[in-house]
Structure formats: C-alpha cells, structure tokens
Design an enzyme around this catalytic site. Structure first.
Site, PDB file in Angstrom:
ATOM      1  N   ARG A 118       0.146  -0.926   7.301  1.00  0.00           N
ATOM      2  CA  ARG A 118       1.032   0.171   7.698  1.00  0.00           C
ATOM      3  C   ARG A 118       1.300   0.186   9.206  1.00  0.00           C
ATOM      4  O   ARG A 118       0.389  -0.017  10.001  1.00  0.00           O
ATOM      5  CB  ARG A 118       0.402   1.506   7.276  1.00  0.00           C
ATOM      6  N   HIS A 176       3.850  -2.738   4.437  1.00  0.00           N
ATOM      7  CA  HIS A 176       4.130  -4.107   3.981  1.00  0.00           C
ATOM      8  C   HIS A 176       5.564  -4.550   4.258  1.00  0.00           C
ATOM      9  O   HIS A 176       6.205  -5.195   3.403  1.00  0.00           O
ATOM     10  CB  HIS A 176       3.806  -4.239   2.493  1.00  0.00           C
ATOM     11  N   GLU A 184      -7.015  -9.289   1.178  1.00  0.00           N
ATOM     12  CA  GLU A 184      -5.850  -9.493   2.053  1.00  0.00           C
ATOM     13  C   GLU A 184      -6.292  -9.841   3.485  1.00  0.00           C
ATOM     14  O   GLU A 184      -6.505  -8.970   4.319  1.00  0.00           O
ATOM     15  CB  GLU A 184      -5.005  -8.212   2.080  1.00  0.00           C
ATOM     16  N   TYR A 197      -4.646 -10.327  -6.151  1.00  0.00           N
ATOM     17  CA  TYR A 197      -5.614  -9.457  -6.823  1.00  0.00           C
ATOM     18  C   TYR A 197      -6.491 -10.337  -7.703  1.00  0.00           C
ATOM     19  O   TYR A 197      -5.965 -11.197  -8.424  1.00  0.00           O
ATOM     20  CB  TYR A 197      -4.904  -8.459  -7.734  1.00  0.00           C
ATOM     21  N   HIS A 199      -1.326 -11.058  -0.911  1.00  0.00           N
ATOM     22  CA  HIS A 199      -1.817  -9.864  -1.593  1.00  0.00           C
ATOM     23  C   HIS A 199      -2.321 -10.218  -2.999  1.00  0.00           C
ATOM     24  O   HIS A 199      -1.953  -9.595  -3.988  1.00  0.00           O
ATOM     25  CB  HIS A 199      -0.685  -8.838  -1.694  1.00  0.00           C
ATOM     26  N   ASP A 235      -9.939   0.653   0.224  1.00  0.00           N
ATOM     27  CA  ASP A 235      -8.596   0.405   0.738  1.00  0.00           C
ATOM     28  C   ASP A 235      -8.754   0.374   2.249  1.00  0.00           C
ATOM     29  O   ASP A 235      -8.229   1.214   2.971  1.00  0.00           O
ATOM     30  CB  ASP A 235      -7.635   1.518   0.295  1.00  0.00           C
TER      31      ASP A 235
HETATM   32  C1  G6D Z   1      -1.752   1.071  -1.538  1.00  0.00           C
HETATM   33  O1  G6D Z   1      -2.965   1.608   0.465  1.00  0.00           O
HETATM   34  C2  G6D Z   1      -2.778   0.615  -0.536  1.00  0.00           C
HETATM   35  C3  G6D Z   1      -2.335  -0.654   0.129  1.00  0.00           C
HETATM   36  O2  G6D Z   1      -3.338  -1.121   1.014  1.00  0.00           O
HETATM   37  C4  G6D Z   1      -2.059  -1.693  -0.949  1.00  0.00           C
HETATM   38  O3  G6D Z   1      -1.657  -2.885  -0.342  1.00  0.00           O
HETATM   39  C5  G6D Z   1      -0.982  -1.156  -1.873  1.00  0.00           C
HETATM   40  O4  G6D Z   1      -1.380   0.046  -2.466  1.00  0.00           O
HETATM   41  C6  G6D Z   1      -0.684  -2.130  -2.995  1.00  0.00           C
HETATM   42  O5  G6D Z   1      -0.615   1.505  -0.849  1.00  0.00           O
END
Ligand code: G6D
Length: 329
Positions: free
Chosen positions: A75, A100, A295, A176, A174, A234
């Site tokens: 952010r 992003h 990330e 997962y 990003h 997060d």
């Molecule tokens: C949420 O805060 C999280 C971010 O860090 C993440 O990348 C996103 O979801 C996918 O906004």
C-alpha cells in the site's frame, strides 16, 4: 536437463510448463506473469503446491493469485508520494490508499513471452513496457520477470527493470501456497520458519507507520520453526539475511519442504481468511485459513519511511531482485 513446453488449456489459454528429471512441473501464464501451478510427486501422487483458480477469467477477477505485482507492491498511504519535491497521485483503490499498483497494476497486464532452455535451467522470460504516467507513476518502464527451474528443484524468480525517469518500484510475486496440495486443508498444521527478528508495525488499514516491533514472544515469532496454528498474518517481516534460507514452509506430513531465499529486504506474509473461504480453487474449495501468500519485497511504506530503505527507481540504475524457491520432497 530441465525443459519447457507450452500447451493450450481450456479456460486458461497458453500454459508454459517448466519441468525437470525429478518430474517437478512449474506452470506459468502470460496474464499477470503469473505462477499458475507447481506440481511435485509425493508417494507417486501429483501434489499442486500453489493455491489459485482453475480459469483465467476467475484469476482476472480476483487479480493477485500467483501474479507479479507492481509497480509498487503493498500500500501507498494516501495514494500519493513525493519525488524530488513533486507530489504524484496514484490511484486510491482501497480505503484511500493505493494497493498493489491500483487497477492498472502489473497483474492485470498480458506480458510478452520468451522461453529458454540451457544445460542448467529451463525458463520463461515475461516482459512488459509501461508508459509514463500509468496508474499515476512516472517513467516509461521496461520490466522483465524470469521464471527458471533447475535440476535441484529450485525455481528462480529474477526481476529486472529500467526507467527513463525517477519513479517508485517494488515488485513481488503474490503466490499463495498450501503444501498439502488441498485448498480444503487449513494451513494451521504447516511448519513455518521466518528468519526475521522484526516486523513492520501496521495501521488498521494495513499501511505501515514507520515503526518496527521485535518478534520475540509475539505471534510473529517464527525464528524457530513452529506450526502456524490459527495465526492470521498480513504483515511485513524484516529479513535479517544471516542464513542461506530466509523462510522455510513444511507440510503437515513433512513430505514437502519449501525453502525461500531472496535479495529483497522483507517478506509480506498474508494468510487467507473468511473473505476468501469457500472459493472453488484448482485444488479444492478454499477453507478458512487455507493458504499463505509469500510476497518477498521491500517494506511497504518505504517511499515514506527512509529507515526501511529506498524504492526509487532511477534512470541508469536498473532494478534487480531475485527470489529462489527450492522444494524438497
Ligand atoms: C489484502 O491486506 C491484504 C493484502 O496484503 C493482500 O495482498 C491482499 O489482500 C490480497 O488486501
């Protein structure tokens, strides 16, 4: 010798698959320069370690799964930043901040593709040209992201970029992960080790406030491998880079070990929660706490807090970042 092949898949389009003699198969797609699938054989059974959608349309809707994120991951508080005394306004696409890269972020682009094979690696080079002012960011920028697989089951992600004007730049992938290969399994019983002694503190809107917090005796303390449990993350972990590996994730059955090393100063770890639960993924219906996004990047907020480093990309000073993911299974 590692090889690369391409094939057309229904609902996805062209998939480029890197594979080696250990039958590891890593598949990537040009949309978002995205990590799509990572299959290893466990007890003779294929296990896809990457959590994501089956179709391209669903990926485009959700945006970030496996994608290259840029020009600035994380952010930008207040959707504005200053360079040489001039204030730039990026897009406020989440709670008044830029998340992003905004709605024109690099995950939304269709990248150009070149494949390669040599004695030690097979890979795909994704490239993108971004026009000055896109998303509010200055600079005509040329970006390259290389995915390369070797016979040691290491996937190398190498990033390169150059600009004709000063701009902000902080890429990440990003991806997962759920090392059980089942999105319906929570990640609670995965073992995680993160070689970070501090995390960056965050505000309610997940922007950073310039301060750090020692991880010792907090939920962020993964200095010694331990199960993730129900911990929600997060947060940006500030890597100390004192060891070869920066992060290690091990499946509950301890049959798959993912070791990550990066030149980036930090890694944002994000655990999916209720918001994403019940979504149909390639590897099943995503359960609450069903995946961990890893990330590697500069600390979000670095453009504001010099103590976190520098994410200014300058003409004649190309951007380089490399993250390797080695799988033992
Ligand atoms: C949420 O805060 C999280 C971010 O860090 C993440 O990348 C996103 O979801 C996918 O906004």
């Amino acid at each position: 010798m590692p090889k690369v092949r391409s094939e057309e898949r229904k609902n996805v389009g062209t998939v480029y698959t890197l594979y080696n003699e250990n039958q590891v198969e890593v598949s990537v797609i040009a949309d978002g320069a995205r990590l799509y699938e990572w299959i290893v054989l466990v007890d003779g059974q294929p296990r896809d370690l990457v959590v994501g959608y089956e179709s391209l349309v669903d990926h485009q809707k959700a945006r970030y799964y496996g994608a290259t994120i840029g020009p600035v991951a994380g952010r930008i508080a207040g959707a504005q930043f200053e360079l040489d005394g001039k204030i730039y306004h990026s897009e406020a696409n989440e709670q008044g901040n830029t998340l992003h890269g905004g709605s024109t972020g690099y995950d939304t682009k269709k990248w150009q593709v070149k494949t390669f094979q040599n004695e030690t690696e097979a890979g795909v080079v994704f490239s993108l040209e971004v026009a000055d002012g896109t998303g509010g960011f200055p600079g005509n920028i040329q970006v390259e992201v290389t995915y390369a697989l070797n016979e040691e089951n290491t996937l190398r992600l190498s990033y390169f970029a150059k600009t004709d004007q000063k701009t902000l730049f902080n890429l990440t992938n990003h991806g997962y992960f759920n090392l059980t290969g089942q999105a319906s399994e929570p990640i609670d019983f995965h073992y995680l080790q993160v070689n970070a002694k501090e995390v960056a503190q965050t505000n309610a809107d997940v922007t950073t406030n310039g301060k750090t917090l020692p991880v010792m005796d907090t939920k962020f303390d993964f200095l010694k491998a331990k199960q993730i449990g129900t911990t929600l993350l997060d947060d940006p972990f500030l890597l100390h880079h004192e060891q070869k590996e920066d992060l290690v994730l091990v499946s509950p059955d301890q049959k798959v070990r993912l070791s990550v090393a990066t030149t980036a100063p930090a890694v944002v770890l994000y655990t999916t929660g209720e918001n994403e639960a019940d979504t149909q993924m390639k590897t099943g219906r995503l359960t609450n706490h069903g995946s961990l996004a890893i990330e590697t990047q500069a600390v979000p907020g670095t453009e504001k807090y010099a103590q976190f480093g520098d994410i200014v990309l300058r003409p004649n000073e190309p951007y380089r970042q490399e993250t390797t993911y080695q799988v033992h299974f």
